[in-house]
Motif scaffolding. Structure first.
Motif, PDB file in Angstrom:
ATOM      1  N   ARG A 631       1.023  -0.744   0.132  1.00  0.00           N
ATOM      2  CA  ARG A 631       0.274   0.103   0.030  1.00  0.00           C
ATOM      3  C   ARG A 631       1.031   0.939  -0.133  1.00  0.00           C
ATOM      4  N   TYR A 632       1.901   1.484   0.940  1.00  0.00           N
ATOM      5  CA  TYR A 632       2.032   2.514   0.724  1.00  0.00           C
ATOM      6  C   TYR A 632       3.268   2.503   0.057  1.00  0.00           C
ATOM      7  N   ASP A 633       4.632   1.967  -0.973  1.00  0.00           N
ATOM      8  CA  ASP A 633       4.691   1.569  -2.342  1.00  0.00           C
ATOM      9  C   ASP A 633       3.976   1.908  -3.396  1.00  0.00           C
ATOM     10  N   ALA A 634       2.231   1.518  -3.563  1.00  0.00           N
ATOM     11  CA  ALA A 634       1.756   2.246  -3.950  1.00  0.00           C
ATOM     12  C   ALA A 634       1.758   3.336  -4.041  1.00  0.00           C
ATOM     13  N   ALA A 635       1.225   4.423  -2.773  1.00  0.00           N
ATOM     14  CA  ALA A 635       1.381   5.731  -2.820  1.00  0.00           C
ATOM     15  C   ALA A 635       2.585   6.347  -3.319  1.00  0.00           C
ATOM     16  N   ASN A 636       4.252   5.855  -2.904  1.00  0.00           N
ATOM     17  CA  ASN A 636       4.483   6.548  -3.285  1.00  0.00           C
ATOM     18  C   ASN A 636       5.249   6.420  -5.249  1.00  0.00           C
ATOM     19  N   THR A 637       4.953   5.317  -5.224  1.00  0.00           N
ATOM     20  CA  THR A 637       4.584   4.988  -7.276  1.00  0.00           C
ATOM     21  C   THR A 637       3.956   6.374  -7.995  1.00  0.00           C
ATOM     22  N   LEU A 638       2.824   6.426  -7.131  1.00  0.00           N
ATOM     23  CA  LEU A 638       2.087   8.051  -7.656  1.00  0.00           C
ATOM     24  C   LEU A 638       2.876   9.261  -7.258  1.00  0.00           C
ATOM     25  N   LEU A 639       3.467   9.019  -6.522  1.00  0.00           N
ATOM     26  CA  LEU A 639       3.843  10.075  -5.914  1.00  0.00           C
ATOM     27  C   LEU A 639       5.274  10.704  -6.982  1.00  0.00           C
ATOM     28  N   ILE A 640       6.216   9.612  -7.710  1.00  0.00           N
ATOM     29  CA  ILE A 640       7.091   9.709  -7.719  1.00  0.00           C
ATOM     30  C   ILE A 640       6.914   9.855  -8.997  1.00  0.00           C
ATOM     31  N   ALA A 641       5.626   9.211  -9.461  1.00  0.00           N
ATOM     32  CA  ALA A 641       5.332   9.338 -10.771  1.00  0.00           C
ATOM     33  C   ALA A 641       4.476  10.945 -11.166  1.00  0.00           C
ATOM     34  N   HIS A 642       4.800  11.797 -10.433  1.00  0.00           N
ATOM     35  CA  HIS A 642       4.124  13.662  -9.982  1.00  0.00           C
ATOM     36  C   HIS A 642       2.555  13.205 -10.123  1.00  0.00           C
ATOM     37  N   GLN A 643       1.756  12.297  -9.699  1.00  0.00           N
ATOM     38  CA  GLN A 643       0.660  12.177  -9.743  1.00  0.00           C
ATOM     39  C   GLN A 643       0.467  12.573  -7.881  1.00  0.00           C
ATOM     40  N   TYR A 644       0.687  13.690  -8.028  1.00  0.00           N
ATOM     41  CA  TYR A 644       0.617  14.467  -6.880  1.00  0.00           C
ATOM     42  C   TYR A 644      -1.404  14.247  -5.262  1.00  0.00           C
TER      43      TYR A 644
END
Length: 936
Positions: A631-644
């Motif tokens: 769950r955490y890495d899913a959110a982090n992946t969105l963050l890295i992809a600039h899907q803020y």
């Protein structure tokens, strides 16, 4: 032990040796049980021509002549002719035995009459011979011997002499005069051939006469007996064709040789008598007779020694197997089972090599096999008993010995496979694992084809497995996985239908994986999975290997399939043990490979797939740590992809769902970053202030929030944080910290928040600090100038009134305060600040001078006193004016070093007013620069 000569004695033919004689017959070897029983032996008279009539008619006439004549010579001649006729014709003619005895009794008188007269027309040696014969037939033995001695003494060359001497020797032997008998026998041998029947008989009897004389004569006796045997048994063929009439003589000869050897030095003496010759074909018979003699007497040790001695003396003799086997028979007769086994073991050892084994006859090979199996079985059972009794050392030694015998049987029996399997088990029990492994392998594959061959092959596999696990260790035995794998291949080739194979393949796949041989591991595991005989437990183990190899190779999709198969086997209920722990571990691995698929997708920039993988971990392992991390890495992946926006939402939900998780502690930073990256730093600051509430020291976080508020233009929120922080009177601990605090004060000043206090704080902090920057120095300088200007305004506002001393003191205090601020500004500022400071300081003094001069004169003074008072004021003001001029002048002089600026200009304006003669002129200030000598 008679069997060694049984074949010899049973094959003796019947060939009776005999001599035809006129009055009596002697059969060598057949006329008596003992030497004493033998009768005299006489040679026949010389043959004479037979008349041309029938022998019976001639004999009748000579019989008539003997009875009718009164002349001794005629009667004796008639007897001689009767004897010659009977010899030449070969017919039984003449007198009957009874008649012959009576006739010779009558003839004795004629013989004595002739001897008495001393004259005889015939040969006297013949006469003495016939006379001795007559005495012998009539029972006058002594007289017969006397005549024979006369014959031998008077006529040593006579053809009757050997017979006469032999008869004399026989008489001496019978009477116990063995030296005389030996001498007479020797004399006979001087006259006859030793190879003739009589010579053999004489030598035999001479040996007995020597034997009868005792041990001192036994060497001579042995020589004669050996010659007798050489005569009877000259070659190999003679051992098989002995004449029946010679059997007793040969047997007696062998018996007496054995007896003499037994009563002296045994086999050693016998070997000495034989002179160590191997070319006598009968040598083994006499050694056998010696061993037999000892055994009959109960001297078993000596019997064994005799058998062994023959083997030692003649190591290449073909009869050695029989002698070695006979040792076991002797100990069996002695009821010594341990020695029986030792003898059999020696027999087996002597012919263990292939070359020597091939020299054995069929019966001897069978005996070798029998002895080997008996010994092997005995030691195997003995080892079992010792181990059961706790006697490990003896037990292992027994098993080792048993294995040696079983191994020796291999290849020489139809049961080679079975005995090698027993050998392997014995080696295993004895701790000799390398040898055990070889035995099991040969039992299964070299000598296979029997029902238990697969068990032998499996025993080899189990031994290697236990060696690999450290359960079996012995010198020279080092098992590794390559050995086990090679053995598994052999087992699979030969016993593909064996139910144990699937489990072996599964186990081997695990071992390959643990060793890091991934290709071999997955290949073996797949074979185990596909094996028709595999069960759920074996498939479970094999699927685990497949899953782990796929996972290690980062083939995560295939690994996910494999882990699902693992869980399927666990769910079948057939896996033992199939506890919750195993299932949980498999689920965790399944979750791991799903997680790794998410990582791979994220690295490839496939955000949607990555987020999907991360989020579906929850379905594989609900509530697990790895699901939470997904769950955490899913959110982090969105963050890295600039899907803020999506990242902020995911992180916010994560924090709400897992408020106490360790990962939650870092979410604020993630949200701050997301808000800032999304262009909303104030929201980021709000997030930080939220975090700060739960911190024991919230100020670092609050200061970060203040920076974000500053960035977002939320000045009021920023100043609130600045004011609160500075209100804690923080201690400056570093240069950055000093700059930070000075920045806060400067920003607060800029926003109009209590500037006086902040300006004083800026100046004080800069004075106290060991760290400075250009900005903080400039800020401190400006604040000092402002504070100085404020103090200068206070100075200017103080009017000099009476009493002058009081107001002047207050004015001077204000001047000093302003002056100090200007000096502080000079410490912090640049050259422009110094110019301003010099100007403002000079103006302080100029103002003081002007104020003194403009101060009122006290009203109670007269004109003269007022004038004097005015003069005194001028004297007091003059130094201050001079000081002002000097400071302005100093400022003016700085033009040469720093150039012109506004504050220098203002100093010049002041100087023009104070000293117009020097400074009140039109001046145009020009900038110039010196040319640089470029060397032209």
């Amino acid at each position: 032990m008679k069997r060694l000569v049984a074949a010899l004695l049973c094959s003796f033919g019947v060939a009776t040796l005999s001599w035809a004689q006129e009055a009596f017959r002697v059969e060598l070897g057949g006329e008596g049980e003992t030497i004493g029983d033998m009768r005299p032996v006489f040679l026949p008279f010389e043959s004479r021509p037979m008349p041309a009539i029938s022998p019976a008619e001639v004999a009748r006439r000579y019989q008539k002549l003997f009875r009718s004549s009164d002349e001794p010579e005629v009667r004796i001649d008639a007897l001689n002719r009767l004897s010659n006729i009977q010899t030449l014709s070969g017919e039984d003619i003449g007198f009957t035995p009874e008649e012959e005895t009576a006739i010779y009794r009558e003839a004795i008188g004629s013989y004595e009459s002739i001897i008495g007269r001393g004259s005889y027309s015939g040969r006297l040696d013949e006469l003495l011979y016939q006379m001795a014969k007559a005495h012998a037939l009539t029972g006058q033995a002594d007289e017969s011997i006397t005549r024979l001695k006369q014959l031998a003494g008077l006529y040593p060359k006579s053809p009757f002499a050997p017979e006469a001497r032999f008869r004399v020797a026989e008489s001496a032997f019978a009477s116990g005069n063995y030296p005389e008998a030996e001498a007479e026998y020797r004399a006979v041998l001087d006259q006859v051939s030793g190879d003739s029947p009589l010579g053999t008989k004489v030598r035999f009897m001479m040996g007995w006469s020597q034997f009868k004389q005792g041990v001192s004569a036994w060497n001579r006796a042995a020589d004669n007996f050996i010659r007798v045997l050489d005569g009877f048994l000259p070659d190999q063929e003679s051992l098989l064709t002995v004449d029946r009439s010679s059997v007793d003589t040969i047997d007696d000869t062998l018996r007496v040789l054995a007896m003499m050897a037994a009563r002296t030095d045994g086999a050693e003496r016998l070997y000495t008598w034989l002179d160590g010759a191997e070319d006598r074909y009968w040598t083994y018979v006499v050694f056998d007779r010696l061993a037999d003699y000892y055994a009959v007497l109960g001297q078993y040790t000596e019997s064994v020694a005799a058998n062994q001695a023959f083997v030692d003396y003649f190591p290449n003799h073909p009869r050695n197997p029989a002698f070695l086997a006979q040792v076991a028979d002797v100990w069996l007769l002695a009821d010594k089972p341990a020695k029986v086994r030792a003898a059999k073991a020696n027999y087996v050892a002597q012919f263990a090599s292939p070359d020597l084994y091939q020299t054995l006859s069929g019966a001897e090979q069978e005996r070798w096999l029998q002895f080997s199996r008996e010994l092997a079985d005995f030691h195997y059972h003995s080892g079992s008993r010792n181990l059961a009794a706790g006697n490990r050392v003896d037990g292992q030694q027994d098993f080792s010995t048993a294995a040696s015998f079983y191994e020796a049987l291999a290849g020489r029996t139809e049961e080679s496979g079975e005995v090698l399997r027993l050998a392997g088990d014995a080696r295993l029990q004895s701790g000799q694992y390398s040898a055990a492994l070889i035995d099991f392998q040969e039992s299964a594959y070299t000598f296979g084809g029997y029902p238990e061959a697969a068990d032998a092959g499996w025993a080899a596999i189990v031994l290697l497995r236990e060696g690999l696990d450290g359960q079996r260790t012995s010198p020279g035995f080092r098992a590794d996985i390559d050995d086990l794998a090679h053995e598994a291949v052999r087992f699979e080739v030969h016993f593909s239908g064996d139910g144990r194979l699937a489990g072996l393949l599964a186990e081997l796949s695990v071992r390959w994986f643990e060793r890091g041989e991934l290709e071999k591991a997955i290949e073996t595991a797949q074979k185990a999975v596909l094996h028709p005989g595999s069960n759920a437990s074996e498939r479970y183990a094999a699927w685990q290997v497949v899953a782990k190899v796929r996972q290690h190779r980062e083939e995560f999709s295939l690994a996910e399939q494999a882990w699902n198969n693992v869980l399927e086997q666990l769910g079948s209920g057939e896996v033992s043990p199939a506890g919750a722990t195993d299932a949980r571990a498999a689920q965790h691995q399944l979750a791991t490979v799903i997680y790794r698929q998410g990582e791979v997708a994220a690295e490839a920039g496939n955000v949607d797939a990555a987020v999907n993988h991360f989020e579906r971990i929850e379905s594989a392992l609900p509530g697990s740590e790895i699901a939470i991390k997904g769950r955490y890495d899913a959110a982090n992946t969105l963050l890295i992809a600039h899907q803020y926006a999506a990242a902020i939402d995911a992180f916010t939900r994560f924090r709400a769902d897992f408020p106490d998780h360790s990962l939650t502690a870092g979410i604020s930073d993630k949200l701050v970053h997301a808000h800032v990256s999304a262009g909303d730093p104030a929201q980021a600051a709000d997030e930080l202030l939220l975090v700060a509430r739960s911190e024991s020291n919230p100020w670092p976080t609050r200061l970060k929030a203040a920076a974000l508020y500053h960035e977002g233009g939320a000045i009021e929120s920023r100043n609130t944080i600045y004011t609160g922080y500075l209100g804690t009177s923080p201690v400056v601990e570093s240069a950055d910290h000093h700059v930070l605090q000075q920045t806060m004060r400067q920003r607060l000043i800029a926003s109009g928040d209590d500037p006086l206090k902040l300006q004083e704080a800026i100046v004080a902090s800069e004075l106290d600090s060991q760290w400075h920057s250009e900005e903080t120095l400039a800020w401190a300088a400006r604040s000092a100038l402002i504070l100085g200007a404020r103090a200068a305004a206070t100075f200017t506002g103080i009017r000099l009134t009476h009493p002058l001393a009081d107001s002047l003191d207050r004015k001077q205090v204000a001047l000093e305060s302003a002056r100090q601020r200007f000096l502080e500004a000079e410490k912090f500022g640049d050259e422009v600040v110094r110019s301003e400071s010099l100007y403002r300081r000079a103006e302080l003094y100029r103002g003081l001078a002007q104020d003194l001069m403009a101060s009122s004169v006290p009203d109670d003074l007269n004109e003269m006193e007022a004038m004097q008072y005015q003069m005194l004021l001028e004297e007091e003001a003059y130094p201050f004016e001079e000081k002002a001029i000097r400071l302005h002048s100093d400022n003016h002089q700085r033009i040469a070093s720093i150039g012109f600026n506004a504050w220098i200009g203002r100093s010049l304006d002041a100087l023009a007013k104070m000293n117009p003669g020097r400074y009140d002129r039109t001046v145009r200030w020009m900038s110039w620069a010196m040319e640089v000598n470029d060397g032209a």
